[in-house]
Scaffold this motif. Structure first.
Motif, short mmCIF file in Angstrom:
data_model
loop_
_atom_site.label_atom_id
_atom_site.label_comp_id
_atom_site.label_asym_id
_atom_site.label_seq_id
_atom_site.Cartn_x
_atom_site.Cartn_y
_atom_site.Cartn_z
N LYS A 1 -1.72 -95.12 31.74
CA LYS A 1 -3.16 -95.69 32.41
C LYS A 1 -3.42 -95.20 33.13
O LYS A 1 -2.30 -95.12 34.15
N GLY A 2 -4.72 -94.98 33.79
CA GLY A 2 -4.97 -94.60 34.68
C GLY A 2 -5.03 -92.99 35.21
O GLY A 2 -5.47 -92.98 35.84
N ARG A 3 -4.20 -92.93 34.16
CA ARG A 3 -4.19 -90.94 34.39
C ARG A 3 -5.24 -90.51 32.38
O ARG A 3 -5.12 -89.32 32.80
N PHE A 4 -5.03 -90.94 31.57
CA PHE A 4 -5.42 -90.63 30.04
C PHE A 4 -6.75 -91.31 29.77
O PHE A 4 -7.19 -92.33 30.40
N ALA A 5 -7.86 -90.95 29.49
CA ALA A 5 -8.74 -91.32 29.16
C ALA A 5 -9.20 -90.89 27.36
O ALA A 5 -9.00 -89.23 27.74
N ILE A 6 -9.31 -92.06 26.54
CA ILE A 6 -9.59 -91.49 24.98
C ILE A 6 -11.01 -91.68 24.97
O ILE A 6 -11.57 -92.50 25.57
N SER A 7 -11.74 -90.39 24.35
CA SER A 7 -13.11 -90.53 23.34
C SER A 7 -13.41 -90.21 22.50
O SER A 7 -12.78 -89.01 22.24
N ARG A 8 -14.11 -90.34 21.94
CA ARG A 8 -14.71 -89.17 21.06
C ARG A 8 -16.51 -89.03 21.57
O ARG A 8 -17.17 -89.58 21.62
N ASN A 9 -16.61 -88.23 19.92
CA ASN A 9 -17.75 -87.20 19.90
C ASN A 9 -18.08 -88.12 18.58
O ASN A 9 -18.04 -87.15 17.54
N ASN A 10 -19.06 -88.84 18.05
CA ASN A 10 -19.36 -89.33 16.81
C ASN A 10 -19.90 -88.13 16.26
O ASN A 10 -19.81 -88.12 14.73
N PRO A 11 -20.89 -88.45 16.40
CA PRO A 11 -21.96 -87.13 15.73
C PRO A 11 -21.26 -86.16 14.90
O PRO A 11 -21.49 -84.91 14.13
N GLU A 12 -20.32 -84.97 16.14
CA GLU A 12 -19.21 -84.41 16.17
C GLU A 12 -17.88 -84.43 15.03
O GLU A 12 -16.96 -83.48 14.90
N ASN A 13 -17.47 -86.10 15.08
CA ASN A 13 -16.40 -86.51 14.24
C ASN A 13 -14.79 -85.65 15.40
O ASN A 13 -14.39 -85.17 14.54
N ILE A 14 -15.18 -85.86 16.42
CA ILE A 14 -14.19 -85.38 16.92
C ILE A 14 -13.11 -86.32 18.51
O ILE A 14 -14.56 -87.32 19.04
N LEU A 15 -12.41 -86.15 18.35
CA LEU A 15 -11.51 -87.20 19.49
C LEU A 15 -11.35 -86.60 20.73
O LEU A 15 -10.30 -85.00 20.36
N TYR A 16 -10.89 -86.93 21.54
CA TYR A 16 -10.70 -86.69 22.36
C TYR A 16 -9.47 -87.08 23.15
O TYR A 16 -9.62 -88.60 23.24
#
Length: 122
Positions: free
Chosen positions: A65-80
């Protein structure tokens, strides 16, 4: 059927950053939950972060927590997974996975990628 492929792992120094990607092919349910987990030899798979495929609700392990960030690009179907201020204890194989429940227990995740190695040297 959804197929997941992780990329972006590598060897870095402590304090560096990496961004992992997880490309999803196939159609996942709009209610899906996407998670990142990690595993080191001889240890159980460890929860890192999760996010709903639709919506902004995300949850992190205390250790990141505070160091990592999860996100996603729905149109491209990519999770980061953006990983900053990496520590040696972050060294592991990182996996992305899909679940139908918003849960940090790896056992509820039904589809997994092949994993990508992250090595952090001191």
């Amino acid at each position: 059927q959804v197929h997941l492929v992780e990329s972006g792992g590598g060897s870095v120094q402590a304090g560096d950053s990496l961004r992992l990607s997880c490309a999803a092919s196939g159609r996942a349910s709009s209610n899906s939950v996407m998670g990142w987990f990690r595993q080191t030899p001889g240890k159980e798979r460890e929860f890192v972060a999760m996010i709903r495929w639709r919506g902004t609700s995300a949850f992190y392990a205390d250790s990141v927590k505070g160091r990592f960030a999860i996100s996603r690009n729905n149109p491209e179907n990519i999770l980061y997974l953006q990983m900053n201020s990496l520590k040696t204890e972050d060294t592991a194989v990182y996996y992305c996975a899909i679940a139908s429940e918003y849960d940090r227990d790896y056992r509820v995740y039904h589809t997994w990628g092949q994993g990508t190695q992250v090595t952090v040297a001191s």
